[in-house]
Write a protein that holds these residues in place. Sequence first.
Motif, mmCIF file in Angstrom:
data_model
loop_
_atom_site.group_PDB
_atom_site.id
_atom_site.type_symbol
_atom_site.label_atom_id
_atom_site.label_comp_id
_atom_site.label_asym_id
_atom_site.label_seq_id
_atom_site.Cartn_x
_atom_site.Cartn_y
_atom_site.Cartn_z
ATOM 1 N N LEU A 63 -42.957 6.794 16.243
ATOM 2 C CA LEU A 63 -42.622 5.471 16.750
ATOM 3 C C LEU A 63 -42.628 5.475 18.266
ATOM 4 O O LEU A 63 -42.181 6.450 18.905
ATOM 5 N N SER A 64 -43.120 4.402 18.840
ATOM 6 C CA SER A 64 -43.143 4.300 20.292
ATOM 7 C C SER A 64 -41.718 4.222 20.838
ATOM 8 O O SER A 64 -40.867 3.511 20.304
ATOM 9 N N ALA A 65 -41.462 4.983 21.905
ATOM 10 C CA ALA A 65 -40.128 4.992 22.521
ATOM 11 C C ALA A 65 -40.302 4.967 24.032
ATOM 12 O O ALA A 65 -40.214 5.996 24.720
ATOM 13 N N GLY A 66 -40.552 3.813 24.572
ATOM 14 C CA GLY A 66 -40.710 3.694 26.021
ATOM 15 C C GLY A 66 -42.072 4.163 26.479
ATOM 16 O O GLY A 66 -42.985 4.417 25.692
ATOM 17 N N ASP A 67 -42.211 4.279 27.786
ATOM 18 C CA ASP A 67 -43.483 4.674 28.372
ATOM 19 C C ASP A 67 -43.707 6.177 28.234
ATOM 20 O O ASP A 67 -42.893 6.982 28.691
ATOM 21 N N GLY A 68 -44.795 6.529 27.573
ATOM 22 C CA GLY A 68 -45.209 7.927 27.557
ATOM 23 C C GLY A 68 -44.647 8.775 26.435
ATOM 24 O O GLY A 68 -44.929 9.978 26.383
ATOM 25 N N TYR A 69 -43.865 8.199 25.505
ATOM 26 C CA TYR A 69 -43.274 9.028 24.447
ATOM 27 C C TYR A 69 -43.329 8.333 23.095
ATOM 28 O O TYR A 69 -43.330 7.105 22.988
ATOM 29 N N GLU A 70 -43.314 9.142 22.057
ATOM 30 C CA GLU A 70 -43.121 8.712 20.684
ATOM 31 C C GLU A 70 -42.060 9.608 20.054
ATOM 32 O O GLU A 70 -41.923 10.773 20.444
ATOM 33 N N VAL A 71 -41.329 9.060 19.087
ATOM 34 C CA VAL A 71 -40.270 9.840 18.430
ATOM 35 C C VAL A 71 -40.424 9.719 16.909
ATOM 36 O O VAL A 71 -41.011 8.763 16.399
ATOM 37 N N ALA A 72 -39.897 10.716 16.213
ATOM 38 C CA ALA A 72 -39.942 10.723 14.747
ATOM 39 C C ALA A 72 -38.875 11.685 14.246
ATOM 40 O O ALA A 72 -38.354 12.516 15.004
ATOM 41 N N SER A 99 -49.202 10.786 26.822
ATOM 42 C CA SER A 99 -50.124 10.799 27.955
ATOM 43 C C SER A 99 -49.987 12.130 28.689
ATOM 44 O O SER A 99 -49.045 12.904 28.466
ATOM 45 N N GLY A 100 -50.917 12.390 29.565
ATOM 46 C CA GLY A 100 -50.878 13.605 30.351
ATOM 47 C C GLY A 100 -51.388 14.815 29.580
ATOM 48 O O GLY A 100 -51.920 14.705 28.471
ATOM 49 N N ARG A 101 -51.190 15.995 30.128
ATOM 50 C CA ARG A 101 -51.704 17.225 29.539
ATOM 51 C C ARG A 101 -51.038 17.546 28.214
ATOM 52 O O ARG A 101 -51.608 18.216 27.353
ATOM 53 N N ALA A 102 -49.801 17.088 28.033
ATOM 54 C CA ALA A 102 -49.066 17.394 26.797
ATOM 55 C C ALA A 102 -49.237 16.310 25.731
ATOM 56 O O ALA A 102 -48.516 16.320 24.725
ATOM 57 N N ALA A 103 -50.164 15.390 25.920
ATOM 58 C CA ALA A 103 -50.336 14.280 24.982
ATOM 59 C C ALA A 103 -50.554 14.789 23.558
ATOM 60 O O ALA A 103 -51.390 15.675 23.324
ATOM 61 N N GLY A 104 -49.795 14.230 22.605
ATOM 62 C CA GLY A 104 -49.934 14.589 21.205
ATOM 63 C C GLY A 104 -49.194 15.842 20.796
ATOM 64 O O GLY A 104 -49.179 16.204 19.613
ATOM 65 N N ARG A 105 -48.576 16.503 21.763
ATOM 66 C CA ARG A 105 -47.888 17.759 21.469
ATOM 67 C C ARG A 105 -46.391 17.511 21.339
ATOM 68 O O ARG A 105 -45.786 16.841 22.173
#
Length: 288
Positions: free
Chosen positions: A4-13, A25-31
């Motif tokens: 789930l989207s949680a603000g700019d640049g993050y998702e939570v589950a 976003s950034g180098r750690a995107a999807g990690r």
Amino acid sequence: MGWLSAGDGYEVALVEGRVAARATSGRAAGRQLKSLPRALKDHPEVDRLRRFAEWLDRHAAGCVAQVDTWMVSSLPVPTRLLARVWPDEAWQSALRDLAVVGDDPDEVGFLRGATESGELRIVNLDGETVRLSPRTVTLPHPVLLPDLDDVREFAAELGIVQGVEQIHRATWRRPDDLDAKATEVRDFTGGSFRSRFALAARASSLGYRVSGGYATARVRDGGRTVEASVWIGEPYWDDEVETGSLTWQDQDGRALPLREVGPVAWSEGMRMGAALYAGRVIEEGKDA
């Protein structure tokens, strides 16, 4: 559950029961991140997931408690009810691999699945997977299983791990040579505790009810309700206390002669007495 989207640049589950985050976003995107970023600790989505995780924990505990009640009381459970709750992971975890008995009391098997139509998938003691559709089944208390050692051995071969303690539950069988007038068991008397509060807390943590000066376990056995009781001291007594006798009463409060106590009530009462006594203070040293 998805991310789930949680603000700019993050998702939570929820991952394994805990709130996890990953960058979008950034180098750690999807990690997935090792810890929850400080910016998300008070985010509404994180709070919602935490409350949902707490609800899931309560739900899972409730499923285990209900199945344990069915098993201890050997109550008949409609197969359609089992089929209806089976898709729920919490119910399935509590029910899977429990020993069940259908129309034939001598046919014991381990529950492996349930269909919407009320058909149960069972692994019998010959190692064969069979399908049964009785109107009701029982999840028998282990003391009622005639070949409990064989059932345990077969379960070990299958690598069965039960979500509700059943076949490996500690059991006691009532002796045949009891005095006709005896009404109490003194095997677990004299277990010393620092305070009555400590003993009551142990009883509560083990799932037993504390009422007045007793720890109690209520069991439905042979169609009647029986309550086992162990004396744990007067309420609000702050000094050292010792466990007292184990007794059984019927639903009218009448003290039962030991010879009248049924197999399940006897086993569960002795199990409670032993569990309380095991937490006693054991003095060290040569004079202990």
